[in-house]
Design an enzyme around this catalytic site. Sequence first.
Site, short mmCIF file in Angstrom:
data_model
loop_
_atom_site.label_atom_id
_atom_site.label_comp_id
_atom_site.label_asym_id
_atom_site.label_seq_id
_atom_site.Cartn_x
_atom_site.Cartn_y
_atom_site.Cartn_z
CB CYS A 39 -2.29 3.63 9.80
SG CYS A 39 -3.66 4.27 10.80
NE ARG A 47 -3.75 0.15 2.39
CZ ARG A 47 -4.53 0.51 3.40
NH1 ARG A 47 -4.54 -0.20 4.53
NH2 ARG A 47 -5.28 1.59 3.31
#
Length: 276
Positions: free
Chosen positions: A235, A176
């Site tokens: 995050c 990611r």
Amino acid sequence: MSPLIEIDELRSINGPVILIDARAGADTYQRYLSGHLEGAQHVDLDKDLAVKPEDPAYGGRHPLPPLEDFAKLLGKLGITPDTHVVVYDDKAAAFGGARIWWMLKAIGHKKVQVLNGGLQALINAGVPLSTEPYTAEPVQPYPVPPLYMGTADIEQAGDAAKDDTKMVIDVRESPRYLGQTEPIDLIAGHIPGAVNLPYTTNLDATGKYLPADELKKTYEKLFGNVLPSEVIVHCGSGVTACHTLLGMDYAGIKGPKLYVGSWSEWSRRDLPIATE
């Protein structure tokens, strides 16, 4: 008080303790009813530890609830400033467990610990689980401060990522971060200048945190000459970042901040995006 507690330590606590089962995802209450630590109260990450954003571009997918709402929740759970709180979730603290730990620390609560290994550790240890819901005696809303302490906003995160004396740590999985995949948010990649340390590197093969000294070496090697107070952790939406902030606290590292909006906010603001 260590931010982590083991099952044997939990069993030996003298005095009252409030237990919190803080899961995330669909049907959390039904999963709570299917098996939880006896005496634990159910808290839902999406409903209790965040608010539904009008626009994730401003606050991300899991904005913090207003402090007055959090104060009422804590009162409903029977939590006062003197209460010993132990929390867990069903993903090694990576969801609601570390999030509520961080939120309590961010309002100055002293006695809060996360069960190391969470629900799976209870199962592995053969601890009998309950299917009966539990509710503590409610108390007055918690006396909260004016603001959550230890947060950073989008401007501070962007500035820090460009400053060699500061650091932004992205704890999402490396694919990611590298922009190879993005299963949740609209655009893949990362904040230019942010470094990647997936939160899973905090854990051993059983889903428990690595020893504090080992974590300390990892974090300090990453920091280099950057002071912990100049570190911002993020995050996807400000939840699993709390897992690494808990790990840092366990390792004796104080001062890093949480960028609550995280990638879910940054990626929706037409800002620079890196994939290297």
